[in-house]
Design an enzyme around this catalytic site. Structure first.
Site, PDB file in Angstrom:
ATOM      1  N   CYS A  57      37.688  36.203  28.725  1.00 53.98           N
ATOM      2  CA  CYS A  57      36.645  37.207  28.451  1.00 53.98           C
ATOM      3  C   CYS A  57      36.193  37.161  26.983  1.00 53.98           C
ATOM      4  CB  CYS A  57      37.123  38.614  28.815  1.00 53.98           C
ATOM      5  SG  CYS A  57      37.549  38.822  30.567  1.00 53.98           S
ATOM      6  N   ARG A  58      37.005  37.701  26.080  1.00 52.11           N
ATOM      7  CA  ARG A  58      36.548  37.876  24.700  1.00 52.11           C
ATOM      8  C   ARG A  58      36.493  36.579  23.899  1.00 52.11           C
ATOM      9  NH1 ARG A  58      40.935  42.305  23.506  1.00 52.11           N
ATOM     10  NH2 ARG A  58      41.974  40.906  24.993  1.00 52.11           N
ATOM     11  N   SER A  59      37.590  35.815  23.882  1.00 51.68           N
ATOM     12  CA  SER A  59      37.564  34.623  23.013  1.00 51.68           C
ATOM     13  C   SER A  59      36.605  33.526  23.502  1.00 51.68           C
ATOM     14  CB  SER A  59      38.968  34.074  22.732  1.00 51.68           C
ATOM     15  OG  SER A  59      39.612  33.649  23.896  1.00 51.68           O
ATOM     16  N   ASN A 102      41.977  34.452  27.419  1.00 53.17           N
ATOM     17  CA  ASN A 102      41.011  33.360  27.161  1.00 53.17           C
ATOM     18  C   ASN A 102      39.995  33.208  28.296  1.00 53.17           C
ATOM     19  OD1 ASN A 102      41.124  29.742  26.466  1.00 53.17           O
ATOM     20  ND2 ASN A 102      39.836  31.289  25.533  1.00 53.17           N
ATOM     21  N   ASP A 128      39.374  45.171  25.131  1.00 54.67           N
ATOM     22  CA  ASP A 128      39.622  44.312  26.302  1.00 54.67           C
ATOM     23  C   ASP A 128      38.761  44.804  27.467  1.00 54.67           C
ATOM     24  OD1 ASP A 128      40.601  42.983  28.503  1.00 54.67           O
ATOM     25  OD2 ASP A 128      42.713  43.372  28.065  1.00 54.67           O
ATOM     26  N   CYS A 140      42.188  35.568  22.204  1.00 55.96           N
ATOM     27  CA  CYS A 140      42.376  36.871  22.860  1.00 55.96           C
ATOM     28  C   CYS A 140      43.601  36.774  23.754  1.00 55.96           C
ATOM     29  CB  CYS A 140      41.114  37.296  23.611  1.00 55.96           C
ATOM     30  SG  CYS A 140      40.633  36.204  24.968  1.00 55.96           S
TER      31      CYS A 140
HETATM   32  P1  4NP Z   1      40.586  38.531  27.527  1.00 60.25           P
HETATM   33  O1  4NP Z   1      40.679  39.566  28.754  1.00 60.25           O
HETATM   34  O2  4NP Z   1      41.903  38.654  26.767  1.00 60.25           O
HETATM   35  O3  4NP Z   1      39.441  39.023  26.751  1.00 60.25           O
HETATM   36  O4  4NP Z   1      40.384  37.165  28.143  1.00 60.25           O
HETATM   37  C1  4NP Z   1      41.752  39.553  29.656  1.00 60.25           C
HETATM   38  C2  4NP Z   1      41.784  38.642  30.689  1.00 60.25           C
HETATM   39  C3  4NP Z   1      42.823  38.654  31.578  1.00 60.25           C
HETATM   40  C4  4NP Z   1      43.838  39.585  31.453  1.00 60.25           C
HETATM   41  C5  4NP Z   1      43.812  40.498  30.405  1.00 60.25           C
HETATM   42  C6  4NP Z   1      42.767  40.477  29.504  1.00 60.25           C
HETATM   43  N1  4NP Z   1      44.913  39.610  32.398  1.00 60.25           N
HETATM   44  O5  4NP Z   1      45.733  40.510  32.298  1.00 60.25           O
HETATM   45  O6  4NP Z   1      44.966  38.737  33.277  1.00 60.25           O
END
Ligand code: 4NP
Length: 167
Positions: free
Chosen positions: A17-19, A15, A128, A12
């Site tokens: 939340c989703r992945s 790294n 997201d 994702c």
């Molecule tokens: P992820 O979510 O891609 O599912 O881990 C996010 C985590 C952090 C950010 C964006 C999306 N960020 O902008 O810091």
């Protein structure tokens, strides 16, 4: 020599939340099915903002409430060398898939694509949840749990057949 494993990388943006959710859910399902010695699982982000951090507290809580322990996971960034080490590189959304396609070396012969199409959902991207509320983290889990079953079925139908039964 150790048994070669089918290696799967979930990707994702951050790294956190989703992945990591996909990583932990799939790891648990693979262990429950007695397949842990055949499948290597990891996750990474295309971005570098959270390197070395555990999953977002909301990700940890939502996972814990469904019986997934994600606390051992730490964020890392995708590297070109991942294309030499993983058979499946599965993106949570199209934006991350495009970023991965730009990193992909020509010699990569594995599967680079979206994760959700392995399941039955018509939804192809995991939204997201980072900037939203708790509902988003529940939706991430719902989508990932279903796609994980589809990925498991796909592996049983193909790549896992090279290994001795127990599955
Ligand atoms: P992820 O979510 O891609 O599912 O881990 C996010 C985590 C952090 C950010 C964006 C999306 N960020 O902008 O810091």
């Amino acid at each position: 020599m150790a048994t070669p494993k089918i290696a799967i990388l979930f990707v994702c943006l951050g790294n956190i939340c989703r992945s990591p959710t996909a990583h932990g859910v799939f790891e648990q399902r693979v262990a429950e099915e007695g397949l842990a010695s055949y499948i290597h699982i990891d996750s990474a982000g295309t971005g570098d903002w959270h390197l070395g951090e555990p999953p977002d507290p909301r990700t940890l809580l939502a996972g814990q409430q469904r019986g997934y322990d994600l606390s051992h996971l730490r964020a890392r960034q995708v590297q070109t060398s991942d294309f030499d080490q993983f058979d499946y590189i599965l993106a949570m959304d199209r934006k991350n898939l495009v970023n991965l396609q730009q990193l992909q070396p020509q010699h990569f012969t594995g599967h680079l694509g979206l994760f959700l199409p392995f399941g039955q959902d018509s939804i192809e991207e995991v939204p997201d949840p980072y900037a939203g509320g708790a509902d988003g983290f529940e939706e991430v889990l719902d989508l990932i749990e279903r796609a994980a079953e589809g990925l498991l079925a796909h592996l049983r139908d193909g790549p896992l057949k090279q290994f001795p039964p127990s599955h």
